[in-house]
Structure formats: C-alpha cells, structure tokens
Design a protein around this motif. Structure first.
Motif, short mmCIF file in Angstrom:
data_model
loop_
_atom_site.label_atom_id
_atom_site.label_comp_id
_atom_site.label_asym_id
_atom_site.label_seq_id
_atom_site.Cartn_x
_atom_site.Cartn_y
_atom_site.Cartn_z
N PRO A 1 37.71 11.91 7.14
CA PRO A 1 36.85 13.01 7.59
C PRO A 1 35.38 12.64 7.71
CG PRO A 1 38.43 13.78 5.96
CD PRO A 1 38.57 12.29 6.00
N LEU A 2 34.84 11.94 6.72
CA LEU A 2 33.42 11.58 6.76
C LEU A 2 33.13 10.65 7.92
CD1 LEU A 2 30.57 11.50 5.69
CD2 LEU A 2 31.29 9.80 3.99
N MET A 3 33.97 9.65 8.13
CA MET A 3 33.76 8.71 9.23
C MET A 3 33.83 9.43 10.57
SD MET A 3 36.01 5.37 10.29
CE MET A 3 35.69 4.53 8.74
N ASN A 4 34.85 10.28 10.73
CA ASN A 4 35.01 10.99 12.00
C ASN A 4 33.84 11.92 12.28
OD1 ASN A 4 37.49 9.80 12.54
ND2 ASN A 4 38.64 11.41 11.50
N GLY B 1 47.09 5.13 20.98
CA GLY B 1 47.37 5.15 19.55
C GLY B 1 46.19 5.57 18.70
N SER B 2 45.04 5.87 19.32
CA SER B 2 43.88 6.29 18.52
C SER B 2 44.14 7.67 17.95
CB SER B 2 42.61 6.30 19.37
OG SER B 2 42.72 7.23 20.42
N HIS B 3 43.47 7.98 16.85
CA HIS B 3 43.67 9.27 16.20
C HIS B 3 43.08 10.38 17.05
CE1 HIS B 3 45.20 7.30 12.66
NE2 HIS B 3 44.14 6.53 12.64
N GLN C 1 41.23 12.85 16.38
CA GLN C 1 39.84 13.16 16.09
C GLN C 1 38.90 12.16 16.75
OE1 GLN C 1 42.28 12.99 13.95
NE2 GLN C 1 42.25 14.69 12.49
N GLN C 2 39.41 11.02 17.19
CA GLN C 2 38.56 9.98 17.75
C GLN C 2 38.61 9.95 19.27
OE1 GLN C 2 40.52 6.80 15.69
NE2 GLN C 2 38.94 6.65 14.16
N GLU C 3 39.43 10.82 19.88
CA GLU C 3 39.65 10.71 21.32
C GLU C 3 38.39 10.93 22.13
OE1 GLU C 3 44.38 11.81 21.56
OE2 GLU C 3 42.89 13.22 22.32
N ALA C 4 37.45 11.72 21.62
CA ALA C 4 36.23 11.97 22.37
C ALA C 4 35.32 10.77 22.39
CB ALA C 4 35.48 13.16 21.77
N LEU C 5 35.59 9.80 21.51
CA LEU C 5 34.67 8.69 21.37
C LEU C 5 35.30 7.33 21.66
CD1 LEU C 5 32.93 9.73 18.06
CD2 LEU C 5 31.89 9.68 20.30
N ALA C 6 36.59 7.21 21.48
CA ALA C 6 37.21 5.89 21.54
C ALA C 6 37.50 5.50 22.98
CB ALA C 6 38.51 5.91 20.74
N PHE C 7 36.99 4.35 23.38
CA PHE C 7 37.17 3.86 24.74
C PHE C 7 38.10 2.66 24.74
CE2 PHE C 7 33.35 6.23 24.90
CZ PHE C 7 33.19 6.66 26.21
N SER C 8 38.88 2.53 25.78
CA SER C 8 39.73 1.35 25.92
C SER C 8 38.91 0.17 26.39
CB SER C 8 40.84 1.63 26.94
OG SER C 8 41.48 0.42 27.29
N SER C 9 39.01 -0.94 25.68
CA SER C 9 38.26 -2.14 26.08
C SER C 9 38.78 -2.67 27.41
CB SER C 9 38.38 -3.22 25.00
OG SER C 9 39.73 -3.55 24.79
N PHE C 10 39.99 -2.26 27.81
CA PHE C 10 40.50 -2.69 29.10
C PHE C 10 39.79 -1.94 30.23
CE2 PHE C 10 43.99 -3.43 26.10
CZ PHE C 10 44.21 -4.77 26.32
N HIS C 11 39.44 -0.68 29.96
CA HIS C 11 38.74 0.11 30.97
C HIS C 11 37.26 -0.26 31.03
CE1 HIS C 11 37.50 3.49 33.42
NE2 HIS C 11 36.62 3.83 32.50
N GLU C 12 36.61 -0.27 29.87
CA GLU C 12 35.18 -0.57 29.81
C GLU C 12 34.97 -2.04 29.45
OE1 GLU C 12 32.76 1.13 30.74
OE2 GLU C 12 33.47 3.18 30.84
N SER C 13 35.60 -2.92 30.22
CA SER C 13 35.45 -4.35 29.95
C SER C 13 34.11 -4.84 30.47
CB SER C 13 36.58 -5.14 30.62
OG SER C 13 36.42 -5.09 32.02
#
Length: 333
Positions: free
Chosen positions: A269-272, A308-310, A312-324
């Motif tokens: 929770p704190l990290m998110n 596979g990202s959680h 709670q992280q979907e708004a922030l987590a980017f795929s390195s394949f997309h944003e290479s």
C-alpha cells in the motif's frame, strides 16, 4: 420524552425512531445496520491511519531533487511514513532494487532485461529530464554542435576553446561522470554516438559535484540535468537548440531521457500510494517548476502496461517493449 438518535455515515445519516429508544427496544435489523455503518466508518479511518512504514529509494541523481520534494510532502500528509531518498546513479538504483536493497530504484535509463532478468521488474515512468551541457562561466560561447562536443569529449581533436572561438585561449577540461551514471549513458549514446570519453573522471555520481567542479575549474565543460542548473555555471545549447518540451518533441534536442522508478512488483500500500503521488497533479506541478517535463507535456500514453502487473500499478506501469529506446526516438523524431 422525545429523542432522536442518529448515526453518521459519509455525508448522510440514519435516523433511529425515538419510540424504540424510549422503550429501550431497538429492532435487531436496526442494530445490525448501526454495526455495519460504524464498522464501515472505522474501516475508512483505519485505512487512512494505517498508511505507515518505510520506503527506501535510491538511484538517479537527475530525478533525486523531485523525489526528495515529493517525499517530504508525502510524509507531511502521512506522518506515520518514513521515506529515505538517496542518489548513487541510475545503475546503482537499478541494482539496489533488483537485489532488494531499495524498494524503488530511480533511473534515467531502461532496465536491460539481460542484466535484470526478474520478470517482476516494473517500470513506472514519472516525467522527462532534459539534460544540458554546462561550462565555466568565463567561457563566452552559447552553443556547440554535436561534432564539436564529440571532438572535445571523445576524439580529442579539440583541446582549446580558441579552436571554437578565436581569441578564447583556454585549455578545455572535460568533466566525466562515473560509469554508474544514467546521465553519462544517455550522453554517450545520443550525443557521442556510443564513443568513449576522455577527461577528469569523478569518483562519485553526484550532480552537485559536477556543477561545483565545472564552476571552479577554468575551461571546464560537463553535463547535468536541467533541474540542477545553477547560476555558478553557464548552460550551452546543442546545435543551436535549448532543452524544452517543444524542441524535444520535434526532435531538435536529443539529450533527454524518461525518468523511471523501478519496483519488483510488490503490491505494498505505501509503495503504491507513493508511486501514484509521483504522478499526481501536486508533484507534476512541482516537476514543472523544477524544470522537468511533465507527462502531460510529453503526451505520454498510459494505456500500455506490463503484462501481469498489479491492478494498483496499471496507471503507472509501462511496457518496456512499447516505450523502448528505439520507439522513444521514432516517436519524437
């Protein structure tokens, strides 16, 4: 005696009939309702109060000023939390989070999956850092070409400032950042075309040390994040272009990078909450004030997330394949 009793829940309230109170008989259904409402209210309060614990964040000295400001504000909002922010360079941050020495690793560069193979390494793009060339304030020039920078830092063809501007007779002293620096990696890749550097090598990746060394060394030249620029040094354009959202977006200024905060996918929770806070309006406005370029200014697309990202992280987590790195240059060229 006529008595009204209320229990509050959210913005509304529930009325308990006064006759039931007077008789000392409250129906079981009403008692159950009260219990549920009070539990719900307590749960909300507890959820707010339970945001506690400690986060360790290390890595990029380019992103460090923003993270430090955000951490202080966040701790003021959540007094039971403690966030430790340190530098050390992008590669240090990546290694620390990979080895679980830090909860979050700040980086100017993408995590190479060959070096950090853990599939839970999750990339959170926070903003963009423009980097800038700086020189000693006595060096009276305003711009250098990429070729001139290459000849100063790599080939050694230019060793005196009078080779660039007649009458400016001063030996050139390139200041080199250590190998842990993401700023250095970005410089070598996009300004030097992968070339090696020659000059005074600093032992510690500390942006302020770069500023101080250039300011105190006649003829010196170095490179830093724009957010670290001080009046003690002079900023130099590259091929006549200064670092702005416009020149970066249209491809006229190539010395910049996304700022990443890497985690190992822990659903804490704190990290998110802190990662969400980093892209909040409050922190993004602060980023703008500190001369970073915000997500909105770069029109970053947050639709693509790492599989596979959680949630709670979907708004922030980017795929390195997309944003290479390749897509980054194609998208803004």
């Amino acid at each position: 005696m006529h008595l009204n009793v209320y229990t509050h829940h959210g913005r509304g309230k529930t009325r308990i009939p006064s006759q039931a109170v007077a008789r000392g008989v409250i129906p079981f259904a009403v008692l159950l309702c009260i219990a549920l409402l009070l539990t719900g209210c307590a749960g909300t309060d507890q959820q707010t109060q339970q945001l506690n614990g400690q986060l360790k964040i290390s890595g990029s000295t380019a992103l460090q000023p923003l993270v430090q400001v955000a951490a202080k504000t966040f701790m003021d909002l959540h007094p039971k939390t403690h966030i430790i922010v340190s530098g050390g360079g992008s590669k240090t941050g990546l290694l620390n989070v990979f080895q679980k020495k830090s909860d979050i690793g700040d980086s100017d560069i993408y995590a190479d999956p060959a070096i950090y193979p853990d599939p839970n390494m999750t990339d959170h793009i926070i903003c963009v850092t423009p980097f800038v060339m700086i020189v000693h304030p006595d060096i009276n020039i305003t711009s250098l070409t990429k070729e001139q920078i290459l000849d100063i830092f790599s080939t050694g063809k230019i060793t005196n400032w009078d080779q660039i501007k007649a009458g400016l007779n001063q030996p050139i002293h390139p200041i080199i950042r250590p190998s842990t620096s993401g700023t250095r990696d970005t410089f070598r890749k996009y300004i030097l075309g992968g070339g090696d550097e020659k000059g005074t090598l600093l032992k510690v990746d500390d942006t302020q040390q770069v500023v101080n060394t250039v300011a105190s060394t006649p003829g010196a030249i170095g490179y830093i994040a724009l957010s670290a620029l001080k009046p003690t040094v002079k900023a130099i354009a590259i091929d006549g272009a200064s670092p702005t959202a416009t020149t970066i977006s249209n491809g006229k200024y190539n010395y910049w990078s996304y700022e990443h905060m890497y985690t190992l996918g822990d659903n804490l929770p704190l990290m998110n909450e802190f990662l969400n806070f980093m892209t909040s309006t409050t922190v993004q406005q602060e980023a703008h004030q500190l001369h970073y370029i915000t997500i909105d200014e770069m029109n970053l697309n947050q639709a693509d997330v790492i599989p596979g990202s959680h949630p709670q992280q979907e708004a922030l987590a980017f795929s390195s394949f997309h944003e290479s790195e390749v897509n980054r240059r194609e998208a803004y060229a």
